[in-house]
Design an enzyme around this catalytic site. Structure first.
Site, mmCIF file in Angstrom:
data_model
loop_
_atom_site.group_PDB
_atom_site.id
_atom_site.type_symbol
_atom_site.label_atom_id
_atom_site.label_comp_id
_atom_site.label_asym_id
_atom_site.label_seq_id
_atom_site.Cartn_x
_atom_site.Cartn_y
_atom_site.Cartn_z
ATOM 1 N N ASP A 1 0.921 -1.072 0.007
ATOM 2 C CA ASP A 1 -0.042 -0.034 0.077
ATOM 3 C C ASP A 1 0.967 1.187 0.121
ATOM 4 O O ASP A 1 1.393 1.693 1.087
ATOM 5 C CB ASP A 1 -0.877 0.077 1.192
ATOM 6 C CG ASP A 1 -1.953 1.126 1.255
ATOM 7 O OD1 ASP A 1 -1.839 1.983 0.135
ATOM 8 O OD2 ASP A 1 -2.734 1.276 2.050
ATOM 9 N N ASP B 1 -1.633 5.315 -5.728
ATOM 10 C CA ASP B 1 -2.250 4.529 -4.508
ATOM 11 C C ASP B 1 -2.317 3.079 -4.994
ATOM 12 O O ASP B 1 -3.329 2.586 -5.477
ATOM 13 C CB ASP B 1 -3.359 5.014 -3.858
ATOM 14 C CG ASP B 1 -3.743 4.223 -2.467
ATOM 15 O OD1 ASP B 1 -2.976 3.488 -2.186
ATOM 16 O OD2 ASP B 1 -4.803 4.701 -2.172
#
Length: 431
Positions: free
Chosen positions: A75, A287
């Site tokens: 992440d 992201d």
């Protein structure tokens, strides 16, 4: 674990973002990992790790002494790495700190548990055992709670792959909006530019990954990827805002989105619509923890209108006004089950300062699982409306990063990208 489809996190924790540690990894080394984890030496890219992806990108490491295998979501939108810690015997996909001699919980009086930053703004918190208490809350309603701790992480068999004293969250309670996905992973590996992120603690100023669009494989590289077959990257600079703003994430990989075009036609939008406002809302973040991409309402509406016009007569609209996939995507169509492939569609190009990302073919449309209308599948365009889920940002998710070499150059404050066959890249790197 937070739903990775739209996981923008709001984290509250008492924690210091400056600490001392020593690692055996050197900045001029390169770590290549498979987004499933094994280290295989390969020419000029010794630090590599393969990974697996479905809804999330996952990488397998080991933690503790003796090592315990863990599967973590990769992440780039989060800082603190964390693991589900075993609360009861037999709990699957968890880390048991009681079986690790190198595990070290952080006391609440430690300097590591005191400094307040933008990401961790809650005053120091102690649990009943006088340990540093941590709470992570995400925008989709999921949460994790536990303690801050340190332990040894390993990403391979060599001594250089041993990372002692890595700070992470040992979470023993929480709830998730996606329990099926959550049950397959042990935690999350934070990769943003914050001091507590995994890449920052490793001491690397650059990392890359490549996500295959043809299968569920990928490769993660820590350090410089000196690959003769890799096309030259196009770089876009990271946005820097010195003033603290309430809605601007200063340690995210925020890039300059300048426009969008559909099959060469640029959407008629003012450039100011892509610039963060006086509160910091409206930044564009790359992201890997989010699956699809999201655009602010006015931009989404313009894209929806132009794309719908260009596919008129090519795709048959779903025709259900109230249908919204994942609460944010309503550009949906019916496609005959008898078709093996989608018809040729206009590509959507994201125009960044200095670089472009072309979204076409299987990256542009997504078949909604389990949705059938007569003899048709239901497909939706893979851009969502940020306004519908309460996000004040543009987000470039990992689905649109498939078959792109994505380099995060922290030292030079930029993101590089180039189209590449990521399945072939993994093979060339021996993963």
């Amino acid at each position: 674990m937070a739903n990775p489809l739209f996981r923008l996190c709001l984290i509250s924790m008492a924690v210091l973002l400056h600490f001392n540690f020593s690692l055996s990894v050197k900045e001029d080394d390169t770590v290549l990992l498979p987004l499933k984890a094994q280290i295989i030496s390969s020419g000029s890219v010794p630090n590599k790790l393969s990974f697996h992806h479905n809804v999330s990108l996952t990488v397998t490491l080991t933690v503790g002494t003796p090592p315990q295998s863990v599967t973590m979501v990769l992440d780039t939108g989060s800082e603190l790495s964390w693991l589900h810690c075993k609360k009861t015997p037999g709990t699957p996909n968890s880390f048991d700190p009681t079986h690790s001699s190198s595990y070290s919980p952080i006391p609440c009086y430690s300097p590591t548990c005191r400094i307040r930053t933008r990401d961790f703004t809650v005053p120091v918190s102690c649990d009943a055992r006088k340990l540093c208490h941590a709470v992570l809350s995400y925008a989709d309603g999921s949460s994790a709670e536990g303690n801050l701790a340190g332990d040894t992480f390993r990403y391979g068999e060599s001594t250089s792959s041993v990372l002692p004293g890595m700070i992470f969250g040992c979470m023993d309670s929480g709830w998730s909006s996606n329990p099926d996905e959550d049950s397959r992973t042990t935690g999350l590996i934070g990769m943003n530019r914050g001091s507590l992120s995994f890449v920052s603690q490793m001491g690397f100023s650059k990392f890359s990954y490549c996500i295959s669009g043809s299968d569920s494989s990928g490769v993660l590289v820590f350090g410089e990827a000196k690959l003769p077959w890799l096309r030259p990257l196009n770089y876009t600079p990271l946005v820097k805002i010195s003033l603290p703003l309430p809605y601007f994430d200063r340690v995210a990989y925020t890039v300059e989105l300048e426009g969008i075009k559909v099959s060469g036609k640029i959407l008629s939008l003012p450039k100011s619509i892509f610039v963060p406002d006086h509160t910091g809302a409206g930044q564009t973040m790359v992201d890997s923890g989010t699956q699809f991409s999201f655009l602010l309402g006015p931009v989404y509406a313009a894209l929806k209108k132009e794309f719908s016009e260009q596919v008129r007569g090519i795709l048959r609209p779903l025709g259900e006004v109230d249908f919204v996939f994942q609460g944010a995507m309503d550009v949906c169509y019916r496609v005959e089950m008898s078709r093996n492939v989608l018809p040729e569609l206009p590509a959507v190009t994201l125009i960044f300062r200095g670089a472009e990302m072309v979204v076409a073919a299987e990256r542009l449309m997504y078949r909604v699982p389990g949705m059938v209308r007569g003899n048709d599948w239901v497909y939706c365009m893979t851009f969502g409306n940020s306004d519908l889920i309460g996000m004040e940002a543009y987000v470039i998710g990992h689905h649109h990063q498939q078959n792109m070499w994505m380099e995060f150059d922290i030292a030079n404050s930029r993101v590089g990208l180039a189209e590449v066959r990521c399945d072939l890249a993994s093979q060339r790197l021996g993963l």
